[in-house]
Scaffold this active site. Sequence first.
Site, short mmCIF file in Angstrom:
data_model
loop_
_atom_site.label_atom_id
_atom_site.label_comp_id
_atom_site.label_asym_id
_atom_site.label_seq_id
_atom_site.Cartn_x
_atom_site.Cartn_y
_atom_site.Cartn_z
N ILE A 21 42.83 -7.70 53.87
CA ILE A 21 41.87 -8.46 53.03
C ILE A 21 40.53 -7.33 52.50
O ILE A 21 39.97 -7.78 51.67
CB ILE A 21 41.08 -9.15 54.64
CG1 ILE A 21 42.06 -10.40 54.55
CG2 ILE A 21 39.48 -9.57 53.95
CD1 ILE A 21 41.55 -11.12 56.46
N ARG A 41 39.97 5.05 56.55
CA ARG A 41 40.61 6.25 57.66
C ARG A 41 41.09 6.89 56.51
O ARG A 41 41.17 8.44 57.07
CB ARG A 41 41.48 5.91 58.62
CG ARG A 41 39.48 5.17 59.36
CD ARG A 41 40.86 4.84 61.02
NE ARG A 41 42.30 4.18 60.61
CZ ARG A 41 42.87 3.88 61.56
NH1 ARG A 41 43.09 4.34 63.20
NH2 ARG A 41 43.92 3.10 61.30
N ASP A 62 35.76 6.37 60.45
CA ASP A 62 37.09 5.52 61.64
C ASP A 62 35.13 5.02 62.01
O ASP A 62 34.56 5.55 62.82
CB ASP A 62 37.68 6.17 62.87
CG ASP A 62 37.74 5.50 63.91
OD1 ASP A 62 38.33 4.29 63.78
OD2 ASP A 62 39.27 5.83 64.43
N VAL A 63 35.72 3.54 62.18
CA VAL A 63 34.78 2.94 62.31
C VAL A 63 34.42 2.68 64.07
O VAL A 63 33.40 2.62 64.36
CB VAL A 63 34.77 1.03 62.00
CG1 VAL A 63 34.55 1.52 60.46
CG2 VAL A 63 35.54 0.98 62.81
N ASN A 89 34.32 -5.43 57.89
CA ASN A 89 36.16 -5.40 57.90
C ASN A 89 36.83 -4.75 58.71
O ASN A 89 37.69 -5.91 58.72
CB ASN A 89 35.93 -5.96 56.58
CG ASN A 89 38.10 -6.63 56.03
OD1 ASN A 89 38.06 -7.06 56.12
ND2 ASN A 89 38.60 -5.02 55.46
N TYR A 154 41.20 -8.45 71.98
CA TYR A 154 40.63 -8.52 70.86
C TYR A 154 39.88 -9.64 70.66
O TYR A 154 39.13 -10.24 69.96
CB TYR A 154 42.52 -8.99 69.94
CG TYR A 154 41.95 -9.02 68.40
CD1 TYR A 154 41.36 -8.32 68.04
CD2 TYR A 154 41.97 -10.48 68.09
CE1 TYR A 154 40.99 -8.69 66.53
CE2 TYR A 154 41.71 -10.70 66.78
CZ TYR A 154 41.35 -9.93 65.82
OH TYR A 154 41.32 -10.28 63.93
N LYS A 158 35.74 -10.20 69.05
CA LYS A 158 35.77 -11.16 68.33
C LYS A 158 34.67 -11.93 68.36
O LYS A 158 33.47 -12.67 67.90
CB LYS A 158 36.76 -11.27 67.84
CG LYS A 158 37.43 -10.86 66.61
CD LYS A 158 36.50 -9.54 65.51
CE LYS A 158 38.24 -9.46 63.99
NZ LYS A 158 37.49 -8.58 63.59
N THR A 189 48.49 -10.20 55.41
CA THR A 189 48.44 -9.12 55.18
C THR A 189 49.39 -8.33 55.63
O THR A 189 50.72 -8.76 56.42
CB THR A 189 46.59 -8.63 55.72
OG1 THR A 189 47.50 -8.85 56.89
CG2 THR A 189 45.71 -9.58 55.00
#
Length: 257
Positions: A21, A41, A62-63, A89, A154, A158, A189
């Site tokens: 994405i 990354r 790395d976020v 994203n 997860y 979110k 993906t």
Amino acid sequence: MSEVRTGEGLHALVTGGGRGIGAAICRTLTTAGYRVTALGRSVGPLDELVRAGVAQGWVTADVADEAALQTALAQAAARFGPIAILVNNAGAAHSAPFARTTGDDFRRMLEINLMGPVTASRAVLPAMIEGGFGRIVNVASTAALKGYAYVSAYAAAKHALLGLTRSLALETAKTGVTVNAVCPGFTDTDLIGDSVARIVAKSGRTAEDARAEFTRVNPQGRLIAPEEVATAVLYLCGAGAASVTGTTLVVAGGEVG
């Protein structure tokens, strides 16, 4: 608030921009005339994007690493100017029954899916507010709007990202900055491809049967194309969406209303 048109050469940064994405978003924004920096990354996929003209530059981080992300964003702004468009994203999913999902699993999901966008948004907001224009688009998930079994960490992260989106939109409503979320359903993906491979390896089912696990929840009976998500992001970045803030744009074939 200054008038800003789509494609006016504004600097857009896309986290998780190297593939899937994120790469589709980079391509769509570049085509629309934005100057795009891809953040990820791994150098290899990012460098390929630049050589292909999909992005104009890249930075690595790395976020989940707050200091590294802040440094990368500062580098991007120094090279290409203030970041007027931020697309959060980058994300990761963890799948396991709740009983086998540890506290560390929850913390990891929150660090990547929530705190990454928090850190990035904090870094870019001052310049956006000073310039009277900015767009923050958080790529969430249908898991931000409903529950799915075996992805509790997860889904919780979110959901938190969506709460951040709505609250930050209210705080910035009079500044020329908008904050919105895009919630894709299961998207075609590498992440889905890897999941299909794991199902096949563990269950012995065919790849077609495994893929059906992801398409059956979509009333259209298919996976979402990354480009469809990118088109939704592009809309939210433009001047025509100036009054759209705190909104969730669902791209899921009717799975969630």
